[in-house]
Scaffold this motif. Structure first.
Motif, PDB file in Angstrom:
ATOM      1  N   UNK A 120      -9.852  -3.274   1.659  1.00  0.00           N
ATOM      2  CA  UNK A 120      -8.543  -3.535   1.512  1.00  0.00           C
ATOM      3  C   UNK A 120      -7.708  -2.299   1.902  1.00  0.00           C
ATOM      4  N   UNK A 121      -8.322  -1.373   1.282  1.00  0.00           N
ATOM      5  CA  UNK A 121      -7.660   0.179   1.806  1.00  0.00           C
ATOM      6  C   UNK A 121      -7.612   0.592   2.934  1.00  0.00           C
ATOM      7  N   UNK A 122      -8.636   0.150   3.863  1.00  0.00           N
ATOM      8  CA  UNK A 122      -9.011   0.336   5.211  1.00  0.00           C
ATOM      9  C   UNK A 122      -7.913  -0.286   6.140  1.00  0.00           C
ATOM     10  N   UNK A 123      -7.898  -1.618   5.714  1.00  0.00           N
ATOM     11  CA  UNK A 123      -6.854  -2.494   6.648  1.00  0.00           C
ATOM     12  C   UNK A 123      -5.318  -1.850   6.232  1.00  0.00           C
ATOM     13  N   UNK A 124      -5.091  -1.741   5.018  1.00  0.00           N
ATOM     14  CA  UNK A 124      -3.739  -1.340   4.646  1.00  0.00           C
ATOM     15  C   UNK A 124      -3.303  -0.179   5.537  1.00  0.00           C
ATOM     16  N   UNK A 125      -4.017   0.932   5.589  1.00  0.00           N
ATOM     17  CA  UNK A 125      -3.724   2.114   5.932  1.00  0.00           C
ATOM     18  C   UNK A 125      -3.553   1.875   7.717  1.00  0.00           C
ATOM     19  N   UNK A 126      -4.549   1.252   8.058  1.00  0.00           N
ATOM     20  CA  UNK A 126      -4.755   0.805   9.510  1.00  0.00           C
ATOM     21  C   UNK A 126      -3.451  -0.081   9.904  1.00  0.00           C
ATOM     22  N   UNK A 127      -3.095  -0.971   9.321  1.00  0.00           N
ATOM     23  CA  UNK A 127      -1.714  -1.909   9.491  1.00  0.00           C
ATOM     24  C   UNK A 127      -0.454  -1.067   9.424  1.00  0.00           C
ATOM     25  N   UNK A 128      -0.500  -0.421   8.243  1.00  0.00           N
ATOM     26  CA  UNK A 128       0.855   0.405   7.962  1.00  0.00           C
ATOM     27  C   UNK A 128       1.081   1.241   9.074  1.00  0.00           C
ATOM     28  N   UNK A 129       0.116   2.113   9.604  1.00  0.00           N
ATOM     29  CA  UNK A 129       0.258   3.009  10.573  1.00  0.00           C
ATOM     30  C   UNK A 129       0.598   2.385  12.162  1.00  0.00           C
ATOM     31  N   UNK A 130       0.272   1.366  12.130  1.00  0.00           N
ATOM     32  CA  UNK A 130       0.833   0.335  13.369  1.00  0.00           C
ATOM     33  C   UNK A 130       2.215  -0.346  13.096  1.00  0.00           C
ATOM     34  N   UNK A 131       2.770   0.156  12.093  1.00  0.00           N
ATOM     35  CA  UNK A 131       3.996  -0.547  11.564  1.00  0.00           C
ATOM     36  C   UNK A 131       4.118  -1.818  10.893  1.00  0.00           C
ATOM     37  N   UNK A 132       3.070  -2.585  10.717  1.00  0.00           N
ATOM     38  CA  UNK A 132       2.933  -4.008  10.049  1.00  0.00           C
ATOM     39  C   UNK A 132       3.623  -3.694   8.663  1.00  0.00           C
ATOM     40  N   UNK A 133       4.010  -4.808   7.945  1.00  0.00           N
ATOM     41  CA  UNK A 133       4.466  -4.756   6.696  1.00  0.00           C
ATOM     42  C   UNK A 133       3.139  -5.471   5.876  1.00  0.00           C
ATOM     43  N   UNK A 134       2.702  -5.154   4.869  1.00  0.00           N
ATOM     44  CA  UNK A 134       1.449  -5.357   4.302  1.00  0.00           C
ATOM     45  C   UNK A 134       1.750  -5.771   2.986  1.00  0.00           C
ATOM     46  N   UNK A 135       1.745  -7.117   2.417  1.00  0.00           N
ATOM     47  CA  UNK A 135       1.634  -7.557   1.045  1.00  0.00           C
ATOM     48  C   UNK A 135       0.448  -7.960   0.453  1.00  0.00           C
ATOM     49  N   UNK A 136      -0.010  -7.301  -0.761  1.00  0.00           N
ATOM     50  CA  UNK A 136      -1.053  -7.832  -1.354  1.00  0.00           C
ATOM     51  C   UNK A 136      -1.295  -8.719  -2.463  1.00  0.00           C
ATOM     52  N   UNK A 137      -1.748  -9.675  -2.371  1.00  0.00           N
ATOM     53  CA  UNK A 137      -1.821 -10.727  -3.397  1.00  0.00           C
ATOM     54  C   UNK A 137      -3.176 -11.103  -3.921  1.00  0.00           C
ATOM     55  N   UNK A 138      -3.447 -10.068  -5.119  1.00  0.00           N
ATOM     56  CA  UNK A 138      -5.016 -10.420  -5.595  1.00  0.00           C
ATOM     57  C   UNK A 138      -5.247 -11.714  -5.974  1.00  0.00           C
ATOM     58  N   UNK A 139      -6.331 -12.208  -5.852  1.00  0.00           N
ATOM     59  CA  UNK A 139      -7.012 -13.521  -6.141  1.00  0.00           C
ATOM     60  C   UNK A 139      -7.276 -13.516  -7.566  1.00  0.00           C
ATOM     61  N   UNK A 140      -6.245 -13.878  -8.565  1.00  0.00           N
ATOM     62  CA  UNK A 140      -6.515 -13.851  -9.928  1.00  0.00           C
ATOM     63  C   UNK A 140      -7.166 -15.059 -10.396  1.00  0.00           C
ATOM     64  N   UNK A 141      -6.875 -16.168  -9.728  1.00  0.00           N
ATOM     65  CA  UNK A 141      -7.439 -17.592 -10.217  1.00  0.00           C
ATOM     66  C   UNK A 141      -6.602 -17.609 -11.726  1.00  0.00           C
TER      67      UNK A 141
END
Length: 448
Positions: free
Chosen positions: A53-74
């Motif tokens: 999740x960290x790798x995806x977040x930083x990659x996407x944020x650097x490309x200007x995307x907004x990233x929301x994170x919704x943990x799968x709590x059940x």
């Protein structure tokens, strides 16, 4: 997108560079403005999904995307700030959204009663209503990334893929129905297998109701010898095939077949990870097929301080207790027990957490009284007294001799499934392989 698979030939697992390369490849050719990530919560800390999740977040944020994170709590408690930092590192807390499985969902369809009856051999004849967190259906998201671990699971057989959506960020109807169907069908008939009735329900729902949504599955197969996570496989895809391949590897890496039943088993629950019997009973789920009749399971549980993950489930466990499948089903059928009938996931949990009288369970406790634990159907002991005999610092994974008695030790039940070979058909046979005579010390907690 063509599926991306990475399987490590080394017992050390995939390197960070290999994982990063595969993740970046999965983003090639995509123009992304807003992305929803649905990683597991802290109860899957050994999945390596936090780092992914960290790798995806930083990659996407650097490309200007907004990233929301919704943990799968059940039905689990929300991720605390401490857990969030430990699992997801430097991702800003403002990116995280808590899933409310009772209120924050929308209905997107139903699995027909006829189909449910067919796949459960007539044991369940009701439709299954499909609900998900409303954000899953929000057209503003260009991509939904669902990372998580494939590992044996008591409700579905092998965890993750569509389960991460329909239970992880699903609603009460789907969570309750799927858990109860699994309990009624029989946990031992499903654990470690792929095409179980509950998995077929999730496959049906994914095919019929998520086909138009841009979901990217990012599945890991991991072990954690000596507490160090090793990612043996990474399976990325937009369809079902990536799950099939991940399950094959997880059956090899996360199921240990033992040549005979165990009379005494000791399981340790990490106090940072396990705060309730709702989670801690993984020690029972994952060893039920290992324990010999008349055996004893000792659960070292210094962090357990409650029964349920929320107040209502806690109340139900205290009221009905872990009394066995027939006792729970009898209580469930009574019209006056409407509270249990309305919380089928709790009823299923009570069934899963029972030994059916075959062996005993002793919880070694620090944070909850012996009287409370005994009232729900388990034995209890003081943690500090038990660790003088069964010291986690001295025990090794697998067989030990303690005061002249053989003890089988498991340092974390979340990472595998342990089976007396005589009790179970080897799941590898589903793929044309013959069951092997593997050394149990070389899989989930051993050297590779």
């Amino acid at each position: 997108m063509k599926d991306i698979y990475r399987i490590s030939p080394s017992w050390q697992g995939l390197s960070e560079a290999e994982i990063r390369e595969a993740l970046l490849m999965s983003l090639e050719g995509r123009t992304l403005r807003k992305v929803l990530m649905v990683p597991p919560d802290y109860t899957r800390v050994h999945s390596n999904a936090g780092r992914i999740t960290q790798i995806y977040y930083h990659t996407l944020a650097e490309r200007g995307a907004v990233v929301d994170i919704l943990p799968a709590l059940g039905t689990h408690a929300p991720v605390s700030e401490e857990q969030r930092k430990a699992m997801f590192g430097d991702i800003p807390g403002t990116c995280f959204i808590d899933h409310d499985w009772r209120k924050d969902v929308i209905r997107i369809g139903e699995v027909p009663a006829e189909y449910v009856s067919e796949i459960t051999e007539g044991l369940w004849e009701k439709r299954v209503i499909v609900e998900v967190n409303r954000r899953i259906m929000d057209p503003e998201y260009d991509l939904i990334i669902s990372p998580g671990q494939v590992v044996p699971h008591e409700v579905i057989g092998m965890s993750n893929h569509a389960k991460n959506i329909f239970v992880g960020v699903g609603g009460a109807e789907m969570i309750n129905s799927s858990h109860m169907i699994g309990a009624v069908y029989g946990m031992e008939r499903m654990m470690g297998r792929d095409h179980t009735p509950v998995r077929k329900i999730f496959d049906y729902a994914a095919e019929h109701f998520l086909a138009e949504r841009p979901v990217l599955w990012v599945l890991t197969v991991t072990t954690a010898p000596e507490g160090r996570v090793r990612t043996h496989g990474l399976f990325i895809g937009e369809g079902r095939e990536c799950l099939t391949e991940a399950i094959r590897l997880a059956q090899e890496k996360n199921i240990d077949f033992i040549d005979r039943g165990i009379k005494k088993c000791v399981v340790r629950l990490d106090p940072e990870e396990y705060h309730s019997t709702w989670l801690g009973n993984k020690a029972i789920y994952r060893t039920r097929m290992l324990m010999a009749d008349g055996g004893e399971l000792i659960i070292l549980a210094p962090g357990v301080r409650r029964f349920g993950e929320d107040p209502e489930c806690d109340r139900l466990i205290r009221k009905y207790g872990y009394r066995g499948r027939e006792a729970v089903l009898e209580a469930f059928r009574k019209p006056e027990n409407q509270d249990l009938r309305e919380n089928m996931s709790a009823a299923a949990h009570l069934i899963h957490g029972s030994t059916e009288g075959r062996f005993s369970v002793t919880y070694a406790l620090r944070r909850i009284s012996a009287e409370e634990m005994e009232a729900v159907g388990f034995h209890a002991a003081a943690y500090d007294d038990m660790v003088k005999i069964y010291d986690p610092e001295k025990l090794v994974y697998g067989r030990n001799m303690v005061n002249g008695e053989e003890v089988f030790y498991i340092p974390n039940p979340a990472l595998g499934l342990w089976i007396d070979r005589e009790r179970f058909h080897d799941p590898n046979r589903e793929h044309g392989k013959k069951p092997g005579k593997r050394d149990v010390y070389c899989t989930t907690f051993g050297r590779g």
